[in-house]
Design an enzyme around this catalytic site. Structure first.
Site, PDB file in Angstrom:
ATOM      1  N   GLY A 133       0.568  -0.989   0.642  1.00  9.13           N
ATOM      2  CA  GLY A 133       0.241  -0.115   0.013  1.00  9.13           C
ATOM      3  C   GLY A 133       1.122   0.665   0.341  1.00  9.13           C
ATOM      4  O   GLY A 133       2.298   1.235  -0.241  1.00  9.13           O
ATOM      5  N   TRP A 134       0.485   2.947   0.014  1.00  9.66           N
ATOM      6  CA  TRP A 134       0.850   3.327  -0.509  1.00  9.66           C
ATOM      7  C   TRP A 134       2.067   3.760   0.936  1.00  9.66           C
ATOM      8  O   TRP A 134       3.147   4.290   0.872  1.00  9.66           O
ATOM      9  CB  TRP A 134      -0.199   4.917  -0.416  1.00  9.66           C
ATOM     10  CG  TRP A 134      -0.039   6.229  -0.862  1.00  9.66           C
ATOM     11  CD1 TRP A 134       0.145   7.349   0.650  1.00  9.66           C
ATOM     12  CD2 TRP A 134       1.054   7.159  -1.300  1.00  9.66           C
ATOM     13  NE1 TRP A 134       0.979   8.571   0.026  1.00  9.66           N
ATOM     14  CE2 TRP A 134       1.426   8.127  -1.151  1.00  9.66           C
ATOM     15  CE3 TRP A 134       2.044   6.274  -3.367  1.00  9.66           C
ATOM     16  CZ2 TRP A 134       2.248   9.448  -1.767  1.00  9.66           C
ATOM     17  CZ3 TRP A 134       2.333   7.423  -3.562  1.00  9.66           C
ATOM     18  CH2 TRP A 134       2.685   8.714  -3.444  1.00  9.66           C
ATOM     19  N   GLU A 175       4.406   0.402  -3.752  1.00  8.90           N
ATOM     20  CA  GLU A 175       4.248   1.762  -4.886  1.00  8.90           C
ATOM     21  C   GLU A 175       5.566   2.829  -4.683  1.00  8.90           C
ATOM     22  O   GLU A 175       5.148   3.419  -3.613  1.00  8.90           O
ATOM     23  CB  GLU A 175       2.570   2.559  -4.635  1.00  8.90           C
ATOM     24  CG  GLU A 175       1.672   1.980  -3.951  1.00  8.90           C
ATOM     25  CD  GLU A 175       0.138   2.314  -3.978  1.00  8.90           C
ATOM     26  OE1 GLU A 175       0.371   3.876  -3.955  1.00  8.90           O
ATOM     27  OE2 GLU A 175      -0.770   1.839  -3.851  1.00  8.90           O
ATOM     28  N   MET A 238      -3.856   1.377 -11.659  1.00 15.46           N
ATOM     29  CA  MET A 238      -4.295   2.112 -10.425  1.00 15.46           C
ATOM     30  C   MET A 238      -5.181   3.419 -11.042  1.00 15.46           C
ATOM     31  O   MET A 238      -4.099   4.578 -11.187  1.00 15.46           O
ATOM     32  CB  MET A 238      -3.420   2.198  -8.827  1.00 15.46           C
ATOM     33  CG  MET A 238      -3.690   1.235  -8.787  1.00 15.46           C
ATOM     34  SD  MET A 238      -2.069   1.429  -7.026  1.00 15.46           S
ATOM     35  CE  MET A 238      -0.693   1.082  -7.795  1.00 15.46           C
ATOM     36  N   TYR A 240      -7.049   5.611 -11.497  1.00 14.87           N
ATOM     37  CA  TYR A 240      -6.951   7.176 -10.626  1.00 14.87           C
ATOM     38  C   TYR A 240      -6.348   8.310  -9.290  1.00 14.87           C
ATOM     39  O   TYR A 240      -5.116   8.051  -9.511  1.00 14.87           O
ATOM     40  CB  TYR A 240      -8.328   6.158  -9.076  1.00 14.87           C
ATOM     41  CG  TYR A 240      -7.636   5.019  -8.638  1.00 14.87           C
ATOM     42  CD1 TYR A 240      -6.913   5.633  -7.972  1.00 14.87           C
ATOM     43  CD2 TYR A 240      -8.088   4.013  -8.812  1.00 14.87           C
ATOM     44  CE1 TYR A 240      -6.188   4.368  -6.867  1.00 14.87           C
ATOM     45  CE2 TYR A 240      -7.674   3.267  -8.445  1.00 14.87           C
ATOM     46  CZ  TYR A 240      -6.563   2.218  -7.131  1.00 14.87           C
ATOM     47  OH  TYR A 240      -6.677   1.203  -6.703  1.00 14.87           O
ATOM     48  N   ASP A 241      -6.942   9.140  -9.280  1.00 16.10           N
ATOM     49  CA  ASP A 241      -5.980   9.520  -8.175  1.00 16.10           C
ATOM     50  C   ASP A 241      -5.076  10.556  -9.268  1.00 16.10           C
ATOM     51  O   ASP A 241      -3.872  10.782  -8.738  1.00 16.10           O
ATOM     52  CB  ASP A 241      -4.867   9.116  -7.263  1.00 16.10           C
ATOM     53  CG  ASP A 241      -6.063   8.535  -5.858  1.00 16.10           C
ATOM     54  OD1 ASP A 241      -6.810   9.498  -5.887  1.00 16.10           O
ATOM     55  OD2 ASP A 241      -5.251   7.740  -5.629  1.00 16.10           O
ATOM     56  N   TRP A 377     -11.447   0.173  -5.373  1.00 15.17           N
ATOM     57  CA  TRP A 377     -10.525   0.657  -4.310  1.00 15.17           C
ATOM     58  C   TRP A 377     -12.229   2.112  -3.806  1.00 15.17           C
ATOM     59  O   TRP A 377     -11.809   3.129  -4.328  1.00 15.17           O
ATOM     60  CB  TRP A 377      -9.317   1.404  -4.377  1.00 15.17           C
ATOM     61  CG  TRP A 377      -9.034   1.762  -3.706  1.00 15.17           C
ATOM     62  CD1 TRP A 377      -8.747   3.187  -2.891  1.00 15.17           C
ATOM     63  CD2 TRP A 377      -7.943   1.452  -2.716  1.00 15.17           C
ATOM     64  NE1 TRP A 377      -8.330   3.311  -1.814  1.00 15.17           N
ATOM     65  CE2 TRP A 377      -8.349   2.722  -1.243  1.00 15.17           C
ATOM     66  CE3 TRP A 377      -7.854  -0.052  -2.179  1.00 15.17           C
ATOM     67  CZ2 TRP A 377      -7.142   1.585  -0.044  1.00 15.17           C
ATOM     68  CZ3 TRP A 377      -7.140  -0.808  -0.324  1.00 15.17           C
ATOM     69  CH2 TRP A 377      -6.818   0.171  -0.151  1.00 15.17           C
TER      70      TRP A 377
END
Length: 395
Positions: A133-134, A175, A238, A240-241, A377
């Protein structure tokens, strides 16, 4: 006459032999599209999103795969993230999948105990434990220095007697390999490939192995994702963002499907990310499109259309500039769509997020490119009746 009779006998024997022979095997049927969603470990606290919500909302019946996020990578090894939430927290009857409270002496409680009940109720649902994860990706650099040791630790953790058989595989959310996220990694372009190769050797051919991959096309070029795909069942993009108040003070949809006039960066779209993965050699059937069940927002905006100036991030319950879909749908409903994502102007705030309608377009896009499916997510952002997941699974 005897020649004709002999000929007819041969024809009859040939026909009988043909009827009794095995038919030629056809090609294996294509696997059904993946409909995956992340269940976050911390969601049981502030959001109050329990495993039971997956049952009552109908989400469990629509998912093909459920990813539990996140386990830790500590000392280059797989480890439990939050022991209390994962397997120690007693679950009351009101929050239990089957309405039965955990017994004090039970060896497995918490979300893992509930996931075992959920899986029993939905035997086709596959469970995957996600690591990293981040904020949890720093440990992968050390893991990459000893891939075999990392993989063996993950195998042993899955086989822990308290929850053995619960998880069908592992998801790696690094990430980012050989690129910058919360910190910068310099493990080399083949680090992820070596890590997934070791996992495949340790877990065997039947285990599910997946990895999250960046939406940023420049980060996709920093690692050998085509090589990594040889060992993974799929790569979850991913998508998105792409934009947010922390990345600039002009409004833009954070998860556009396609480019639009005035987009700040042409490659900041789902289509561009998927196109880059395919160009790099990742098989289409191993690519999943990511859909965010939340919005990104600005405050102090000067106009309703994308590209308006703003003064900063809009307030959110759990973070600046971010809010769950089910909150935004009621508080700040859509006022337009651009690049295949909805946006909303309400007062001095501007938000972008996906709706059932824009998700339907993303599902259609994934089908048009013969992709492996889609993932969400994360599931706590959906409505109580799983409106977004219903749209995601409809295709």
């Amino acid at each position: 006459m005897r020649v004709r009779s002999a000929f007819l006998s041969l024809v009859l024997l040939s026909s009988l032999a043909s009827c009794g022979s095995e038919p030629e095997p056809g090609p294996d049927p294509a696997p059904p599209p993946v409909v995956a969603g992340y269940f976050t470990e911390w969601g049981v606290y502030g959001r109050g999103y329990q495993v039971k919500n997956l049952q009552t909302s109908g989400a469990a019946g629509r998912l093909t795969h459920l990813k539990y996020a996140f386990g830790e990578v500590a000392g280059g090894r797989c480890a439990v993230g939050d022991d209390w939430a994962a397997h120690r927290k007693p679950i009351a009857a009101a929050d239990s999948v089957d309405g039965v409270a955990d017994q004090p002496a039970a060896t497995l409680r918490g979300s893992f105990g509930q996931l075992r009940k959920l899986k029993a109720a939905h035997p086709r649902l596959r469970l995957i434990w996600s690591f990293g994860g981040w904020t949890g990706s720093a440990g992968f650099a050390e893991a990459a220095r000893d891939p075999a040791g990392f993989a063996e630790s993950c195998r042993a953790l899955l086989a822990d007697s308290r929850w053995a058989g619960l998880f069908d595989g592992i998801d790696i959310d690094w990430e980012y390999p050989n690129a910058c996220g919360l910190a910068c990694d310099r493990s080399g372009p083949d680090a992820l490939t070596r890590l997934l190769g070791a996992l495949r050797s340790a877990l065997g051919p039947q285990a599910l192995i997946s990895t999250a991959v960046p939406g940023d096309v420049t980060k996709l070029r920093a690692a050998d994702y085509a090589g990594a795909s040889r060992y993974a069942n799929w790569l979850g993009a991913m998508t998105y963002d792409y934009f947010g108040a922390g990345k600039g003070l002009r409004t833009a949809p954070h998860s556009a499907l396609s480019a639009y006039p005035g987009i700040p960066r042409e490659t900041a779209t789902t289509e561009a990310t998927v196109g880059e993965l395919l160009r790099l050699g990742v098989p289409a059937e191993k690519v999943l499109v990511g859909v965010g069940f939340y919005g990104r927002g600005w405050t102090g905006v000067s106009g309703a259309a994308p590209g308006a100036t703003a003064t900063g991030p809009a307030p959110g319950r759990f973070g600046k500039g971010i809010e769950d879909y089910h909150v935004l749908a009621a508080r700040c409903p859509p006022t337009g769509t651009v690049g295949g994502q909805a946006y909303a102007r309400c007062g001095g705030q501007w938000w972008s997020y996906d709706t059932p309608e824009t998700i339907a377009a993303k599902v259609a896009y994934a089908r048009s490119r013969s992709l492996g499916g889609l993932f969400a997510w994360e599931l706590a952002g959906d409505t109580p009746d799983a409106a977004l997941l219903t749209a995601l699974a409809a295709g």
